[in-house]
Design a protein around this motif. Structure first.
Motif, PDB file in Angstrom:
ATOM      1  N   LEU A 228      28.993  51.821  39.864  1.00 20.89           N
ATOM      2  CA  LEU A 228      29.852  52.494  38.897  1.00 20.89           C
ATOM      3  C   LEU A 228      29.007  53.174  37.828  1.00 20.89           C
ATOM      4  O   LEU A 228      29.349  54.269  37.349  1.00 20.89           O
ATOM      5  CB  LEU A 228      30.821  51.489  38.277  1.00 20.89           C
TER       6      LEU A 228
ATOM      7  N   ASP B 168      39.979  52.242  32.412  1.00 20.63           N
ATOM      8  CA  ASP B 168      40.829  51.299  33.156  1.00 20.63           C
ATOM      9  C   ASP B 168      40.099  50.746  34.369  1.00 20.63           C
ATOM     10  O   ASP B 168      40.317  49.589  34.761  1.00 20.63           O
ATOM     11  CB  ASP B 168      42.121  51.991  33.604  1.00 20.63           C
ATOM     12  N   ARG B 169      39.242  51.546  34.979  1.00 16.47           N
ATOM     13  CA  ARG B 169      38.444  51.086  36.118  1.00 16.47           C
ATOM     14  C   ARG B 169      37.296  50.190  35.672  1.00 16.47           C
ATOM     15  O   ARG B 169      36.932  49.241  36.366  1.00 16.47           O
ATOM     16  CB  ARG B 169      37.884  52.284  36.882  1.00 16.47           C
TER      17      ARG B 169
END
Length: 252
Positions: free
Chosen positions: A117, A142-143
């Motif tokens: 990420l 949110d991720r």
């Protein structure tokens, strides 16, 4: 140099122009977005940098862009500044606002060792201006949020007696010498709290408001998601201990 550490010499004074602030105890005057601070010099340096606090600009000594400024200046716009290319100014300031948030997310992801990420977000920071201003930062947060929560839970799992103070109103709280090791203090309000000699080792400080908190003698080693601007906003001294990735504020 650490890409997530501010390098003002490689920036175009973006925080001094793109940011807005209101006259208060932290700023000596009102300044809207897109208007340069009167202290900004022609070489993009600050004319009162060495005496910011005495000049009524305490808020500037707290701020840290986590390297977003030089990324916009040197990567996104490849050294073209908003003065020599005024047609880029409005867009550049908008890009800077997005980049600041992306660099903050990168800071947290690096600590959480969320490599995949991290690389995705890092790639976004190298995109063109049009792509950057279209980024849905809230959707990205949110991720990221569950990834950070999982890391925090794993890091603090073996600490007994840890407290859950997430989002707590602890403004001005008397916590001198408090045992808060491994505590969940995410989003807690510790404005002006007395945390002298407190044990904050391994505490989760994501989004914790530490403005004017007294951290003299406090132990924040291993504190999770602590940023430079949180540390800058607090009061500390030579005895205050904190993660090695951060630096001791000059005003302590």
């Amino acid at each position: 140099m650490d890409a997530l550490r501010a390098d003002c010499t490689s920036c175009f004074g973006l925080c001094c122009v793109a940011s807005a602030f209101a006259k208060s105890a932290d700023f000596a005057l009102d300044k809207p977005t897109g208007v340069q601070c009167p202290n900004l010099l022609v070489d993009f340096r600050c004319g009162v940098h060495d005496v910011l606090r005495g000049s009524g600009f305490r808020g500037c000594t707290v701020f840290d862009c986590l390297g977003a400024g030089q990324k916009v200046a040197q990567v996104t716009y490849r050294g073209r500044d908003w003065r020599s290319a005024p047609e880029t100014a409005a867009e550049m300031f908008e890009v800077y606002g997005v980049m600041r948030q992306l660099h903050e997310i990168l800071w947290y992801l690096r600590e959480a060792a969320a490599t995949e990420l991290f690389e995705e977000v890092d790639g976004l920071t190298r995109a063109d201006p049009a792509t950057l201003v279209s980024v849905d930062v809230e959707a990205l947060r949110d991720r990221v949020r569950p990834v950070l929560t999982r890391h925090s839970d794993e890091r603090r799992a073996g600490i007994s007696g840890k407290e859950d103070r997430r989002g707590a109103d602890l403004v001005g709280a008397r916590l001198h010498g408090a045992r808060l090791r491994g505590a969940d203090l995410r989003g807690a309000y510790l404005i002006g709290a007395d945390l002298r000699d407190a044990d904050l080792r391994d505490a989760d400080l994501l989004g914790t408001d530490l403005r004017d908190a007294n951290l003299r003698g406090a132990d924040l080693r291993g504190a999770l998601f602590l940023t430079q601007f949180q540390l800058n906003a607090a009061q500390g001294d030579a005895r205050t201990r904190f993660p090695a990735a951060l630096t001791r504020p000059a005003h302590w």
